[in-house]
Write an enzyme that holds these catalytic residues in place. Structure first.
Site, short mmCIF file in Angstrom:
data_model
loop_
_atom_site.label_atom_id
_atom_site.label_comp_id
_atom_site.label_asym_id
_atom_site.label_seq_id
_atom_site.Cartn_x
_atom_site.Cartn_y
_atom_site.Cartn_z
N TRP A 101 0.85 -1.19 0.00
CA TRP A 101 0.00 0.00 0.00
C TRP A 101 0.89 1.23 0.00
CZ3 TRP A 101 -5.05 0.33 -0.86
CH2 TRP A 101 -5.83 -0.82 -0.69
N GLU B 284 0.29 -7.16 7.91
CA GLU B 284 1.03 -8.39 7.61
C GLU B 284 2.50 -8.31 8.03
OE1 GLU B 284 -2.65 -8.30 5.53
OE2 GLU B 284 -1.01 -6.86 5.26
N VAL C 174 -2.42 5.25 6.60
CA VAL C 174 -3.16 6.51 6.51
C VAL C 174 -4.62 6.33 6.89
CG1 VAL C 174 -1.62 7.37 4.71
CG2 VAL C 174 -3.74 6.24 4.06
N ARG D 230 -9.93 3.08 12.00
CA ARG D 230 -9.03 3.94 12.77
C ARG D 230 -7.60 3.55 12.46
NH1 ARG D 230 -10.88 6.81 17.34
NH2 ARG D 230 -8.68 7.38 17.35
#
Length: 145
Positions: free
Chosen positions: A16, A47, A71, A77
């Protein structure tokens, strides 16, 4: 466990926001030679701890570094995710006696804009340099034990 003179490093990074997270390697490579680093990609930040523990259990690594950019996606959250990652890495390190360094960073404000991307890419470069120097420092400290 004996720490080798040169050391071997595992560098785990979340996919990501890879355009930001991958910048941490740029400066890590400036301090630690590429031939001493094994790089692993995982889907996301959550992970990281399990992969770190599995890698530590191999006994191949002097230090394991984990990098992610967590982010606020507006759905969950993000601070809970970041805390879970850091807690997991600390637990894995304590369980395996292998130092684990976290670059699981959570910004207060992030929007997918060119400006923010450049700011955080620069930040991850700086953190990569800091992580590499910390890795060398922990190896040196462990040699003294």
């Amino acid at each position: 466990r004996q720490i080798g003179i040169r050391g071997r490093y595992a560098f785990i990074k979340a996919k990501w926001h890879s355009n930001i997270v991958d910048r941490s390697l740029d400066c890590f490579f400036e301090v630690i030679p590429k031939d001493q680093i094994d790089i692993y990609d995982v889907p996301g930040a959550l992970e990281l701890p399990l992969m770190a523990k599995l890698l530590a259990e191999t006994g191949k690594y002097s230090v394991i570094v984990a990098a992610a950019f967590v982010v606020d996606g507006g759905i969950y959250r993000h601070d809970f995710v970041a805390q879970a990652v850091v807690d997991g890495l600390v637990r894995a390190s304590m369980d395996t006696n292998i130092p684990m360094l976290s670059m699981s960073l959570t910004p207060h404000q992030y929007q997918e804009t060119e400006f923010h991307d450049k700011v955080f890419q620069s930040h991850f470069k700086e953190k990569g340099l800091e992580a590499a120097n910390a890795a060398l420092g922990i190896i040196e400290a462990r040699r003294k034990i």
